[in-house]
Design an enzyme around this catalytic site. Structure first.
Site, PDB file in Angstrom:
ATOM      1  CD  GLU A   1      -3.101  -1.083   2.137  1.00 32.87           C
ATOM      2  OE1 GLU A   1      -4.127  -1.743   1.928  1.00 32.87           O
ATOM      3  OE2 GLU A   1      -2.914  -0.393   3.159  1.00 32.87           O
TER       4      GLU A   1
ATOM      5  CD  GLU B   1      -4.655  -5.722   2.122  1.00 34.40           C
ATOM      6  OE1 GLU B   1      -5.448  -4.976   2.750  1.00 34.40           O
ATOM      7  OE2 GLU B   1      -3.425  -5.634   2.211  1.00 34.40           O
TER       8      GLU B   1
END
EC number: 3.2.1.25
Length: 879
Positions: free
Chosen positions: A457, A554
């Site tokens: 991320e 995710e």
């Protein structure tokens, strides 16, 4: 002091010792606190917290509020010491090294009061030359510095500009500046875990003594020659040659099952020398490939590599060799902008079904081979074929990857950088380069690893401006990002391993990110790469909530663990959803309320006057909600695999967040701390099944898709059934004509407007009836029985409180639960408390009067123990 001693095969020549001696320093050490007020024994491998716990100086660190009460441990500077004797005259050895496979984290190492080296990276192996320091009797000291204080000091020294984030959100009760230390990032706290920054010798430690030369490492990669259509094997070995004379000999590679016996002449000059061997496998020899779980066998071949060198010196290495190819396909898609993003294994497109792996414990000495096998067996038992090793934890131990190889679990391997920007000063980068070099070398021979990913991320954090960076400073952070992940990590990976793709970040736009200078303005573009998606406020029963992306790496929803898991780390005053403990254990901002709000959309909240019962009912409902939410979302991704709607689709991966837990607390996991299956994990067995029927509504029309991961076409029929909530009698059913589900495809099988559908079923309304459906061939189930709710269950009419009983019997090592119900029961949950094991199914919709479920114990138990522990809950029990 007893020491473990290993003599590698090597006779003495001309009265001069030529053996390589490896002396283990594992076992009993001593530790003391910074001021010496605490002195105690400690095990190596291990950490300070574990030593304090085993000596009963502290309680279980995971108990109640101990993560706050034990902060002092991480703020102190601890020292490990060990006194040991050597039975050999060290003066007879040309080179003596002290080798640490893993030190956690910042330390100075002394031998006989002489500083011999420093460490600053948990993920690196360290080797220190102690040839001129070692004696017959020795004292080794490892003086650790508090990782919290070190990280703070490093951040303060970085004065040129801020490197965010400084600290985790207050709700996490964490420590600051974890991005300044090369250590398990989540050990400073995370939204699913506590803060326990450990210190210790967390992996093996030993002394190696040798003359002539020593084999430092051995690694290999199978490579497929597309032009010649043959397999080759690249083997790389590194030697430390201490002899001033040329060392010559032979390297013999043997793979009996592939008829390989190859001998190479080698010559080694003084210094660090690398030997590269290239083994060509005869085209006439049939090489069976390694396949992911559910797609074929995990065939491997036993290989030995023997180095026979001057002076009778022999080094022999044995390994299992697996052959497979992996390709990340990013190419244009008809009727859709952007590019595909999917993996081919051995030339076959594979839909990745699985989850995300976090460390199994903050105290890694607790993570045994047995625990790893239990957790990873649960992965394949739930029809998964992939895990993403998340970038805020650790590069897992060898045993983890070995088990994934054996079980057919594909690994998306992050490098250990997560949710932060990082410094790029010289010391930090030097440490990272060595970390990456070592980890690629250690792991690249595992077929289970199908891709490397630079971070978790961090592209999104930078480009979506998570940290409110001033625009005139953004170029500094962009430059740091490219320096760290592209110019360094990517370069090292591509030099060390050409057999699998490298992705700079997750999420990323893949090839688009590369074309845009390694950072895309919107890393969440649904037409490229992978995405992460979380939305706790929208209705999770509505499939329109979810992104029709290429690959979803995710996504998820929180739930609480079972009461039997929480009970071990709490006291009676904690057993309320509104307790201080319940709030303390929740590390997501307003996470407990978010769960209740999602539950309230479709279920009634518990209102029992009995506080404990209300707490248990709430725990149960969080698991129901989580399971149903992730089911709906995953089924949406699976049916989107070869479908393009309004330019979106071709989804080829669904990895929900997260597989396992690091402590006993609310989280996104499907396995509780210790491995107990939540309802979500039982649901995953169904929604990840090789063949699945998926039902959903759009504008009052019921659609049912058939999804197949099989390699061949299958003729099948769809059965659709309707039950009322008030009766176990079937109201109506429909059987379609035979049709073919093509290999690796998703296809629409059935459409019918719901009002028309209900007209054919007497006395049925949306509120009073439920639909179930399945695929079968020749009367045998081809898919799990799935269901579709026509209304929220809080509005269900006729739902009765079911009396469900179980008769338990034993068949070998398995226990049989013969269930009987008095009424239709949704979300039937069978629980046997703390008895370790799993059921064949759980959390199911019971529409028949009887049902048989099996229990597979993980440790020996008895029928009477199960009978005493057994408890069953269904939805109406919470009313």
């Amino acid at each position: 002091m007893l020491l473990r001693l290993l003599l590698l095969l090597a006779p003495c020549g001309a009265g001069f010792a030529t053996e390589v001696v490896s002396i283990s320093l594992r076992g009993n050490w001593k530790i003391h606190s910074g001021n010496g007020s605490l002195q105690l024994p400690a095990a190596v491998p291990g950490c300070v917290h574990s030593a304090l716990f085993h000596q009963r100086i502290i309680k279980d660190p995971y108990y109640r509020f101990n993560n706050l009460d034990y902060r002092w441990i991480a703020l102190d500077n601890w020292t490990y010491t060990k006194k040991f004797k050597l039975r050999f005259d060290m003066s007879k050895w040309s080179k003596v090294n002290l080798v640490f496979e893993g030190i956690d984290t910042v330390a100075v190492v002394l031998l006989n009061s002489v500083p011999i080296g420093k460490t600053d990276n948990m993920f690196r192996r360290y080797s220190f030359d102690i040839t001129h320091v070692v004696k017959a009797v020795n004292v080794i000291e490892v003086r650790f510095q508090s990782p919290v204080i070190y990280a703070d000091q490093r951040s303060k020294l970085h004065t040129a500009y801020w490197v965010p984030p400084s600290c985790p959100p207050p709700v996490q009760d964490g420590e600051c500046h974890v991005n300044f230390i090369r250590k398990m990032q989540c050990s400073f706290g995370w939204d699913w875990g506590p803060s326990f920054p450990t210190q210790g010798i967390w992996k093996d430690v030993r002394i190696e003594a040798y003359n002539i030369c020593h084999l430092n490492y051995f690694t290999f990669t199978p490579v497929y020659d597309n032009y010649m259509k043959t397999w080759n094997l690249k083997i790389e070995s590194s030697f430390d040659v201490v002899s001033s004379k040329l060392v010559s000999g032979e390297a013999i590679v043997a793979i009996p099952e592939l008829n390989i016996q190859q001998t190479n002449n080698i010559e080694l000059q003084h210094g660090e020398r690398t030997v590269k061997l290239f083994v060509k496998i005869d085209k006439a020899v049939i090489v069976e490939t390694w396949w992911p779980h559910g797609h074929g066998n995990q065939t491997g071949y036993n290989m030995t590599v023997l180095f026979e060198l001057d002076g009778g010196l022999r080094f022999e290495k044995s390994a299992k060799v697996y052959f497979r190819t992996v390709e990340l396909v990013e190419e244009p898609i008809q009727d859709s902008p952007g590019l595909s993003f999917y993996f081919k294994i051995n030339g076959l497109p594979i839909f990745l079904k699985g989850s995300n792996w976090i460390p199994a414990d903050l105290f890694q000495d607790r993570v045994t081979s047995a625990l790893l096998r239990l957790l990873l067996q649960s992965v394949v038992d739930a029809n998964m074929n992939a895990l993403r090793v998340w970038g805020g934890g650790i590069y897992e131990q060898d045993e983890f990857y070995k088990l994934c190889d054996e079980l057919g679990i594909m690994i998306w391997q992050d490098f250990m950088f997560a949710c932060a920007l990082y410094p790029t000063d010289e010391d930090f980068m030097d440490s990272v380069r060595e970390e990456v070099t070592q980890q690629v070398r250690r792991l690249k021979s595992h077929p289970s690893i199908i891709t490397w990913s630079g971070n978790n991320e961090n592209e999104a954090a930078l480009m979506m401006d998570w940290y409110d960076i001033q625009p005139n400073y953004s170029h500094i952070y962009i430059n740091d990002y490219v320096t760290l992940y592209v110019k360094n990590i990517r370069t090292i990976v591509l030099e060390g391993d050409q057999t699998r793709p490298f992705i700079t970040s997750s999420p990323t736009n893949g090839a688009k990110t590369t074309a845009e200078g390694w950072l895309s303005p919107n890393p969440y573009d649904l037409n490229y790469g992978d995405v992460h998606f979380y939305d706790y406020m929208s209705d999770c029963w509505d499939w329109r909530t979810f992104p029709k992306a290429r690959f979803v790496s995710e996504y998820g929803y929180q739930s609480w663990p079972s009461f039997s898991t929480l009970e071990k780390v709490s006291s009676e005053e904690d057993w309320s959803y509104e307790s201080r403990f319940a709030l303390h254990r929740q590390h997501l901002i307003d996470g407990n309320n978010k769960m209740l709000k999602q539950i309230e959309l479709h279920f009634k909240l518990p209102h029992s006057a009995d506080q404990l019962r209300r707490f248990k009912d709430t725990l149960y409902l969080t698991q129901v909600m989580q399971a149903q939410c992730v089911k709906t979302e995953t089924e949406f991704y699976r049916r989107s695999r070869n479908e393009i709607v309004s330019g979106k689709g071709h989804t080829m991966g669904a990895l929900y967040w997260q597989l396992n837990d690091i402590w006993q607390a609310p989280s996104w996991s499907s396995l509780e701390y210790g491995g107990k299956w939540k309802m979500l994990h039982y649901f995953a067995r169904h929604f990840f099944a090789p063949v699945l029927a998926v039902g959903f509504e759009d504008k009052d029309v019921l659609f049912i898709y058939g999804v197949s991961d099989l390699h061949s076409d299958h003729q099948t029929m769809l059965t659709v059934r309707v039950h009322t909530w008030s009766s176990l009698e079937l109201v109506c059913s429909e059987l379609t004509k035979p049709f073919v589900i093509k290999a690796g495809e998703s296809v629409l099988l059935y459409t019918k407007p719901v009002p028309e559908f209900l007209k054919g079923c007497p006395r049925c309304t949306r509120q009073s009836c439920v639909v179930s459906f399945y695929l079968s061939t020749d009367g045998e189930l081809l898919s799990p029985i799935n269901y579709h709710f026509l209304s929220s269950l809080k509005n269900a009419k006729g739902l009765l409180k079911a009396n469900i009983t179980a008769t338990i019997s034993q068949q070998g090592d398995t226990f049989v639960f013969d269930l009987k119900t008095s009424a239709v029961a949704p979300f039937v949950w069978l629980d046997v408390g703390s008895i370790p094991g799993r059921f064949s199914d759980n959390g199911f919709l019971m529409t028949e009067k009887t049902r048989t479920v099996f229990f597979y114990p993980w440790k020996p138990t008895s029928q009477s123990e199960l009978e005493q522990s057994f408890h069953v809950t269904s939805l109406a029990d919470t009313y």
